[in-house]
Scaffold this motif. Structure first.
Motif, PDB file in Angstrom:
ATOM      1  N   UNK A 125      29.093 -24.409 -83.126  1.00 51.68           N
ATOM      2  CA  UNK A 125      30.011 -23.279 -83.294  1.00 51.68           C
ATOM      3  C   UNK A 125      29.805 -22.685 -84.679  1.00 51.68           C
ATOM      4  N   UNK A 126      29.553 -21.396 -84.719  1.00 53.65           N
ATOM      5  CA  UNK A 126      29.385 -20.675 -85.980  1.00 53.65           C
ATOM      6  C   UNK A 126      30.535 -19.685 -86.117  1.00 53.65           C
ATOM      7  N   UNK A 127      30.453 -18.783 -87.064  1.00 53.65           N
ATOM      8  CA  UNK A 127      31.565 -17.880 -87.393  1.00 53.65           C
ATOM      9  C   UNK A 127      32.074 -17.085 -86.191  1.00 53.65           C
ATOM     10  N   UNK A 128      31.183 -16.542 -85.382  1.00 53.28           N
ATOM     11  CA  UNK A 128      31.617 -15.731 -84.239  1.00 53.28           C
ATOM     12  C   UNK A 128      30.828 -16.031 -82.976  1.00 53.28           C
ATOM     13  N   UNK A 129      30.142 -17.171 -82.963  1.00 50.08           N
ATOM     14  CA  UNK A 129      29.328 -17.500 -81.784  1.00 50.08           C
ATOM     15  C   UNK A 129      29.198 -19.007 -81.598  1.00 50.08           C
ATOM     16  N   UNK A 130      29.073 -19.378 -80.336  1.00 51.41           N
ATOM     17  CA  UNK A 130      28.613 -20.713 -79.987  1.00 51.41           C
ATOM     18  C   UNK A 130      27.110 -20.565 -79.803  1.00 51.41           C
ATOM     19  N   UNK A 131      26.326 -21.375 -80.509  1.00 48.65           N
ATOM     20  CA  UNK A 131      24.877 -21.303 -80.399  1.00 48.65           C
ATOM     21  C   UNK A 131      24.403 -22.499 -79.582  1.00 48.65           C
ATOM     22  N   UNK A 132      23.904 -22.220 -78.380  1.00 52.11           N
ATOM     23  CA  UNK A 132      23.369 -23.256 -77.506  1.00 52.11           C
ATOM     24  C   UNK A 132      21.874 -23.376 -77.766  1.00 52.11           C
ATOM     25  N   UNK A 162      34.712 -15.583 -79.935  1.00 51.68           N
ATOM     26  CA  UNK A 162      33.303 -15.967 -79.981  1.00 51.68           C
ATOM     27  C   UNK A 162      32.545 -15.394 -78.795  1.00 51.68           C
ATOM     28  N   UNK A 163      31.227 -15.269 -78.960  1.00 52.63           N
ATOM     29  CA  UNK A 163      30.343 -15.023 -77.833  1.00 52.63           C
ATOM     30  C   UNK A 163      29.319 -16.159 -77.851  1.00 52.63           C
ATOM     31  N   UNK A 164      28.410 -16.170 -76.900  1.00 54.69           N
ATOM     32  CA  UNK A 164      27.440 -17.271 -76.825  1.00 54.69           C
ATOM     33  C   UNK A 164      26.039 -16.736 -77.106  1.00 54.69           C
ATOM     34  N   UNK A 165      25.333 -17.471 -77.941  1.00 51.28           N
ATOM     35  CA  UNK A 165      23.960 -17.168 -78.321  1.00 51.28           C
ATOM     36  C   UNK A 165      23.101 -18.367 -77.922  1.00 51.28           C
ATOM     37  N   UNK A 166      21.850 -18.105 -77.573  1.00 48.42           N
ATOM     38  CA  UNK A 166      20.922 -19.197 -77.259  1.00 48.42           C
ATOM     39  C   UNK A 166      19.748 -19.160 -78.237  1.00 48.42           C
ATOM     40  N   UNK A 167      19.279 -20.333 -78.598  1.00 45.90           N
ATOM     41  CA  UNK A 167      18.049 -20.501 -79.371  1.00 45.90           C
ATOM     42  C   UNK A 167      17.145 -21.404 -78.559  1.00 45.90           C
ATOM     43  N   UNK A 168      15.897 -21.000 -78.435  1.00 52.71           N
ATOM     44  CA  UNK A 168      14.934 -21.785 -77.671  1.00 52.71           C
ATOM     45  C   UNK A 168      13.820 -22.232 -78.604  1.00 52.71           C
ATOM     46  N   UNK A 169      13.687 -23.537 -78.763  1.00 51.15           N
ATOM     47  CA  UNK A 169      12.623 -24.114 -79.568  1.00 51.15           C
ATOM     48  C   UNK A 169      11.495 -24.471 -78.612  1.00 51.15           C
ATOM     49  N   UNK A 197      19.515   0.549 -73.379  1.00 50.16           N
ATOM     50  CA  UNK A 197      20.403  -0.149 -72.461  1.00 50.16           C
ATOM     51  C   UNK A 197      21.428  -0.946 -73.268  1.00 50.16           C
ATOM     52  N   UNK A 198      22.660  -0.808 -72.932  1.00 45.24           N
ATOM     53  CA  UNK A 198      23.743  -1.502 -73.642  1.00 45.24           C
ATOM     54  C   UNK A 198      23.882  -2.934 -73.166  1.00 45.24           C
ATOM     55  N   UNK A 199      24.192  -3.803 -74.101  1.00 44.25           N
ATOM     56  CA  UNK A 199      24.475  -5.205 -73.781  1.00 44.25           C
ATOM     57  C   UNK A 199      25.974  -5.427 -73.853  1.00 44.25           C
ATOM     58  N   UNK A 200      26.476  -6.201 -72.911  1.00 44.26           N
ATOM     59  CA  UNK A 200      27.882  -6.602 -72.927  1.00 44.26           C
ATOM     60  C   UNK A 200      27.942  -8.114 -72.983  1.00 44.26           C
ATOM     61  N   UNK A 201      28.899  -8.621 -73.754  1.00 45.29           N
ATOM     62  CA  UNK A 201      29.064 -10.054 -73.929  1.00 45.29           C
ATOM     63  C   UNK A 201      30.452 -10.475 -73.485  1.00 45.29           C
ATOM     64  N   UNK A 202      30.530 -11.658 -72.880  1.00 41.77           N
ATOM     65  CA  UNK A 202      31.828 -12.261 -72.587  1.00 41.77           C
ATOM     66  C   UNK A 202      32.411 -12.787 -73.894  1.00 41.77           C
ATOM     67  N   UNK A 203      33.737 -12.787 -73.981  1.00 40.79           N
ATOM     68  CA  UNK A 203      34.426 -13.271 -75.178  1.00 40.79           C
ATOM     69  C   UNK A 203      35.134 -14.580 -74.841  1.00 40.79           C
ATOM     70  N   UNK A 204      35.038 -15.549 -75.771  1.00 39.79           N
ATOM     71  CA  UNK A 204      35.596 -16.884 -75.588  1.00 39.79           C
ATOM     72  C   UNK A 204      36.510 -17.221 -76.756  1.00 39.79           C
ATOM     73  N   UNK A 205      37.390 -18.212 -76.538  1.00 43.45           N
ATOM     74  CA  UNK A 205      38.219 -18.697 -77.640  1.00 43.45           C
ATOM     75  C   UNK A 205      37.501 -19.853 -78.344  1.00 43.45           C
ATOM     76  N   UNK A 206      38.168 -20.460 -79.327  1.00 45.62           N
ATOM     77  CA  UNK A 206      37.542 -21.520 -80.137  1.00 45.62           C
ATOM     78  C   UNK A 206      37.217 -22.779 -79.344  1.00 45.62           C
ATOM     79  N   UNK A 207      37.785 -22.904 -78.140  1.00 42.17           N
ATOM     80  CA  UNK A 207      37.483 -24.039 -77.263  1.00 42.17           C
ATOM     81  C   UNK A 207      36.479 -23.678 -76.180  1.00 42.17           C
ATOM     82  N   UNK A 208      35.884 -22.495 -76.319  1.00 38.65           N
ATOM     83  CA  UNK A 208      34.889 -21.959 -75.393  1.00 38.65           C
ATOM     84  C   UNK A 208      35.501 -21.610 -74.033  1.00 38.65           C
ATOM     85  N   UNK A 209      36.786 -21.372 -74.044  1.00 40.06           N
ATOM     86  CA  UNK A 209      37.478 -20.935 -72.837  1.00 40.06           C
ATOM     87  C   UNK A 209      37.348 -19.415 -72.751  1.00 40.06           C
TER      88      UNK A 209
END
Length: 171
Positions: free
Chosen positions: A103-110, A31-38, A1-13
C-alpha cells in the motif's frame, strides 16, 4: 482513450465508484490498484524498458513493466495486459506469480513475477509508452539505480522485492 479506475478504501474494499485518470485527486483513505511485473530470464537478468520522452512522469527513465488496473478489471488480468501492451510478451495465468501487494500513498501496488526467455528482437514496444528495452544483471541494475536512471517508483519497488529477486537468481 480515457482510462477509468475503480476506487478502494484503505482495506481494499471497493467504494463502488470509478474515476477518470488524471481528473481525480485521491483523498486520504482512497486508493486505486497498480500492477508491477518483474520479468526475469533464465540467466537471472531483469527486463527493463525505457519510458518514452513524451511521458509526463519520469520521461526517459528506465522501469519495469507497470500500469494501472482498469475499472472492472482484476489485478492478474491487468498484469498480463500491461506486460503485453508494453512489450508484446504474452503470459498465461500460471506463468504469473503474485509476489506481494504494497500500500502506497494512493495505490495498492500488486507485484507479479514472470520468468521468460524472450529475444529482444521479439519485443514490441508500445508507442508513446516505451522506446527501448534491455536485459540487465544485478550489477548493471544497481549501477543504473546509483546513476538515477530509473523512474522513482522502480527504486522503491526494487528494495521491497530485493530478497525475492535474489531467491529467484537475480545475480
Amino acid at each position: 482513450m480515457s482510462e477509468y479506475w475503480d476506487v478502494f478504501d484503505e482495506n481494499r474494499k471497493p467504494l463502488n465508484r470509478t474515476v477518470k485518470r488524471g481528473e481525480h485527486e485521491f483523498k486520504k483513505g482512497e486508493y486505486h490498484i497498480v500492477v508491477t511485473i518483474v520479468t526475469m530470464n533464465m540467466r537471472g537478468k531483469l527486463l527493463c524498458t525505457l519510458r518514452s520522452y513524451e511521458k509526463p512522469n519520469y520521461p526517459d527513465r528506465w522501469e519495469m513493466t507497470a500500469g494501472s488496473v482498469l475499472a472492472g478489471e482484476d489485478s492478474l488480468t491487468a498484469a498480463k495486459r500491461e506486460l503485453f501492451e508494453e512489450t508484446g510478451i504474452k503470459a498465461d495465468d500460471d506463468e504469473m506469480k503474485f509476489i506481494k501487494s504494497v500500500r502506497e500513498a494512493s495505490a495498492f501496488v500488486d507485484c507479479y513475477f514472470v520468468r521468460k526467455n524472450v529475444d529482444l528482437s521479439q519485443i514490441v514496444l508500445q508507442d508513446g509508452e516505451t522506446v527501448a528495452v534491455k536485459w540487465v544483471d544485478r550489477n548493471e541494475f544497481e549501477k543504473m539505480l546509483a546513476q538515477k536512471q530509473f523512474a522513482n517508483p522502480v527504486e522503491r519497488r526494487f528494495f521491497q522485492l530485493k530478497d525475492f529477486l535474489v531467491q529467484q537468481g537475480f545475480v
